[in-house]
Write an enzyme that holds these catalytic residues in place. Structure first.
Site, mmCIF file in Angstrom:
data_model
loop_
_atom_site.group_PDB
_atom_site.id
_atom_site.type_symbol
_atom_site.label_atom_id
_atom_site.label_comp_id
_atom_site.label_asym_id
_atom_site.label_seq_id
_atom_site.Cartn_x
_atom_site.Cartn_y
_atom_site.Cartn_z
ATOM 1 N N LYS A 104 0.841 -1.182 0.000
ATOM 2 C CA LYS A 104 0.000 0.000 0.000
ATOM 3 C C LYS A 104 0.882 1.240 0.000
ATOM 4 O O LYS A 104 2.011 1.125 0.477
ATOM 5 C CB LYS A 104 -0.960 0.042 1.185
ATOM 6 C CG LYS A 104 -0.365 -0.213 2.562
ATOM 7 C CD LYS A 104 0.796 0.598 3.048
ATOM 8 C CE LYS A 104 0.660 2.078 3.162
ATOM 9 N NZ LYS A 104 1.943 2.713 3.616
ATOM 10 N N TYR A 191 -4.372 4.339 6.302
ATOM 11 C CA TYR A 191 -4.824 3.352 7.294
ATOM 12 C C TYR A 191 -6.150 3.777 7.914
ATOM 13 O O TYR A 191 -7.023 2.948 8.162
ATOM 14 C CB TYR A 191 -3.781 3.153 8.395
ATOM 15 C CG TYR A 191 -2.607 2.321 7.931
ATOM 16 C CD1 TYR A 191 -2.660 0.934 7.989
ATOM 17 C CD2 TYR A 191 -1.462 2.912 7.411
ATOM 18 C CE1 TYR A 191 -1.602 0.162 7.549
ATOM 19 C CE2 TYR A 191 -0.402 2.156 6.967
ATOM 20 C CZ TYR A 191 -0.475 0.774 7.033
ATOM 21 O OH TYR A 191 0.578 0.017 6.589
HETATM 22 P P1 NDP Z 1 12.452 1.765 1.798
HETATM 23 O O1 NDP Z 1 12.907 3.085 1.296
HETATM 24 O O2 NDP Z 1 13.002 1.303 3.109
HETATM 25 O O3 NDP Z 1 12.758 0.608 0.733
HETATM 26 C C1 NDP Z 1 12.415 0.712 -0.605
HETATM 27 C C2 NDP Z 1 13.339 -0.187 -1.423
HETATM 28 O O4 NDP Z 1 12.958 -0.085 -2.775
HETATM 29 C C3 NDP Z 1 14.804 0.228 -1.382
HETATM 30 O O5 NDP Z 1 15.487 -0.307 -0.293
HETATM 31 C C4 NDP Z 1 15.307 -0.307 -2.687
HETATM 32 O O6 NDP Z 1 15.601 -1.691 -2.526
HETATM 33 C C5 NDP Z 1 14.109 -0.236 -3.603
HETATM 34 N N1 NDP Z 1 14.196 0.896 -4.547
HETATM 35 C C6 NDP Z 1 14.306 0.768 -5.875
HETATM 36 N N2 NDP Z 1 14.367 1.968 -6.468
HETATM 37 C C7 NDP Z 1 14.320 2.891 -5.478
HETATM 38 C C8 NDP Z 1 14.377 4.315 -5.465
HETATM 39 N N3 NDP Z 1 14.447 5.045 -6.597
HETATM 40 N N4 NDP Z 1 14.328 4.949 -4.277
HETATM 41 C C9 NDP Z 1 14.213 4.250 -3.125
HETATM 42 N N5 NDP Z 1 14.159 2.905 -3.089
HETATM 43 C C10 NDP Z 1 14.217 2.213 -4.252
HETATM 44 O O7 NDP Z 1 10.870 1.807 1.829
HETATM 45 P P2 NDP Z 1 9.856 0.970 2.713
HETATM 46 O O8 NDP Z 1 10.333 -0.407 2.877
HETATM 47 O O9 NDP Z 1 9.539 1.742 3.937
HETATM 48 O O10 NDP Z 1 8.529 1.012 1.791
HETATM 49 C C11 NDP Z 1 8.374 0.202 0.633
HETATM 50 C C12 NDP Z 1 6.892 0.058 0.310
HETATM 51 O O11 NDP Z 1 6.239 -0.573 1.390
HETATM 52 C C13 NDP Z 1 6.142 1.367 0.097
HETATM 53 O O12 NDP Z 1 5.140 1.199 -0.863
HETATM 54 C C14 NDP Z 1 5.502 1.641 1.447
HETATM 55 O O13 NDP Z 1 4.330 2.438 1.368
HETATM 56 C C15 NDP Z 1 5.185 0.243 1.902
HETATM 57 N N6 NDP Z 1 5.188 0.119 3.359
HETATM 58 C C16 NDP Z 1 4.147 -0.561 3.934
HETATM 59 C C17 NDP Z 1 4.115 -0.758 5.284
HETATM 60 C C18 NDP Z 1 3.052 -1.587 5.875
HETATM 61 O O14 NDP Z 1 2.917 -1.587 7.088
HETATM 62 N N7 NDP Z 1 2.284 -2.321 5.090
HETATM 63 C C19 NDP Z 1 5.145 -0.183 6.172
HETATM 64 C C20 NDP Z 1 6.221 0.465 5.473
HETATM 65 C C21 NDP Z 1 6.209 0.621 4.110
HETATM 66 P P3 NDP Z 1 16.939 -2.351 -3.111
HETATM 67 O O15 NDP Z 1 18.069 -1.623 -2.452
HETATM 68 O O16 NDP Z 1 16.825 -3.764 -2.725
HETATM 69 O O17 NDP Z 1 16.890 -2.140 -4.599
#
Ligand code: NDP
Length: 344
Positions: A104, A191
């Site tokens: 989401k 949420y």
């Molecule tokens: P992060 O920034 O921690 O991680 C995102 C990952 O996406 C990065 O680590 C990277 O992985 C990859 N990525 C690829 N391209 C990009 C870019 N241009 N900029 C940044 N990251 C990139 O985010 P979150 O883990 O917090 O969030 C990810 C998703 O999960 C979002 O959609 C968020 O809304 C959702 N979310 C949902 C939650 C829930 O409770 N359901 C809680 C937190 C987030 P790599 O290095 O492996 O390529």
């Protein structure tokens, strides 16, 4: 299920949520297992693959992602990327013939979300949005209170989701509109919106909203800091929601029924929900703390999609649910910009 019969998932994007919650949750899942990883960081991916017993041959970079089509162990793809990348990876997963679980908010707008629904339908794969609160034990119990009118009619609800985004300040993708689609509203205010719809099973018919961002703060050059919105439902239930990146963490949900108040001080956390039912007993006020078994929400969510894949069923939180939330969030922004009540 024994490991060989579990539904194999590929995790796309190894960020905070994937590494800290989703991959560990497979340990508590009964029907899903991680079988592939997709990341832009080979070092991080190597460590995660070793930790979770994933074959290095099932580790892909973003350019090579489409080769997942040729990996029969992968039945479903879990997209855990920044919001602005969800559409592309959901569509690529669908074209590879894989079922999809999408984090989401589903996308950065309702048109993209609808395109994702259409792409998965055309490919004949399932699409589920990861609305974990709909798989969380306390919120599920609350939904049964509302729908069975255990405490009479639900008259009002207040929902707060406030959280500070600490990492990298304005450089965080959450502060860039192209990657986030908006500020606190789609990230955490969602949420409040989605849970209100889930608890009641109703769709809002009227929205009033207001928003604020501190001027000259680079974090809010592209996205909003704070949004307050009120939803009116067909039953005349009124729901007050508040979301912000600017204040201390708070995830409080309170439901005002005819015969009781139900209070959840940390309704949207990953774990550790609490619920107090406050009722009048004679001339006194009685408080009952409900204690429920609470399985890991992420594991419940993974198992739900796995069950849908195994039994060929439609997920409880399908793509259409995400499309509807995006339409409603667009209406919230319209209401905030115009200062007028938006009728749906
Ligand atoms: P992060 O920034 O921690 O991680 C995102 C990952 O996406 C990065 O680590 C990277 O992985 C990859 N990525 C690829 N391209 C990009 C870019 N241009 N900029 C940044 N990251 C990139 O985010 P979150 O883990 O917090 O969030 C990810 C998703 O999960 C979002 O959609 C968020 O809304 C959702 N979310 C949902 C939650 C829930 O409770 N359901 C809680 C937190 C987030 P790599 O290095 O492996 O390529």
């Amino acid at each position: 299920l024994p490991p060989a019969e579990r539904v194999g998932f590929a995790i796309v994007g190894l960020g905070r949520l994937a590494l800290e919650e989703i991959l560990p949750a497979f340990g508590e899942s009964k029907k899903a297992r991680p079988v592939a990883l997709v990341s832009g960081s080979p070092e991080k991916m190597k460590v995660a693959a070793a930790q979770y017993g994933i074959d290095p041959a099932s580790c892909y970079d973003y350019a090579g992602f489409d080769r997942i089509r040729d990996n029969p162990a992968v039945k479903a793809v879990y997209v855990v990327l920044p919001n602005g990348m969800h559409r592309e990876y959901v569509e690529r997963a669908a074209r590879a013939g894989k079922h999809v679980l999408c984090e989401k908010p589903m996308a950065t707008g309702s048109a993209d979300a609808q395109a994702m629904v259409d792409a998965c339908a055309a490919a004949g794969v399932k699409l589920m949005v990861a609305y974990r609160i709909q798989y969380e034990a306390y919120n599920l119990r609350l939904a049964s209170f509302v729908r069975q009118q255990t405490f009479g009619r639900l008259v009002g609800m207040s929902a707060i989701n406030v959280q500070t985004v600490a990492e990298n300040g304005a450089q965080q993708w959450r502060h860039k509109r192209a990657l986030s689609g908006g500020g606190s509203l789609p990230d955490i205010g969602l949420y409040c919106l989605n849970t209100a719809r889930f608890l009641t099973g109703e769709e809002p018919v009227e929205i009033f909203a207001s928003q604020y961002s501190p001027p000259n703060d680079p974090r809010y050059a592209e996205v909003e800091e704070t949004v307050s919105f009120t939803l009116r439902f067909p039953s005349n239930l009124l729901v007050n929601c508040f979301t912000s990146y600017g204040a201390r963490d708070d995830k409080h949900q309170r439901l005002n029924f005819e015969q009781a108040t139900v209070d959840m001080p940390n309704a949207y956390l990953y774990r550790g929900q609490r619920m107090t039912v406050i009722q009048r007993q004679g001339n006194a006020t009685g408080q009952t703390e409900l204690v429920l078994q609470q399985p890991n929400q992420f594991a419940e969510e993974l198992d739900h999609l796995a069950e849908c894949v195994i039994g060929n069923q439609r997920p409880r939180t399908p793509g259409e649910e995400g499309v509807q939330d995006h339409k409603l969030m667009e209406a919230i922004y319209r209401a905030a910009e115009s200062g007028q009540t938006v009728r749906l």
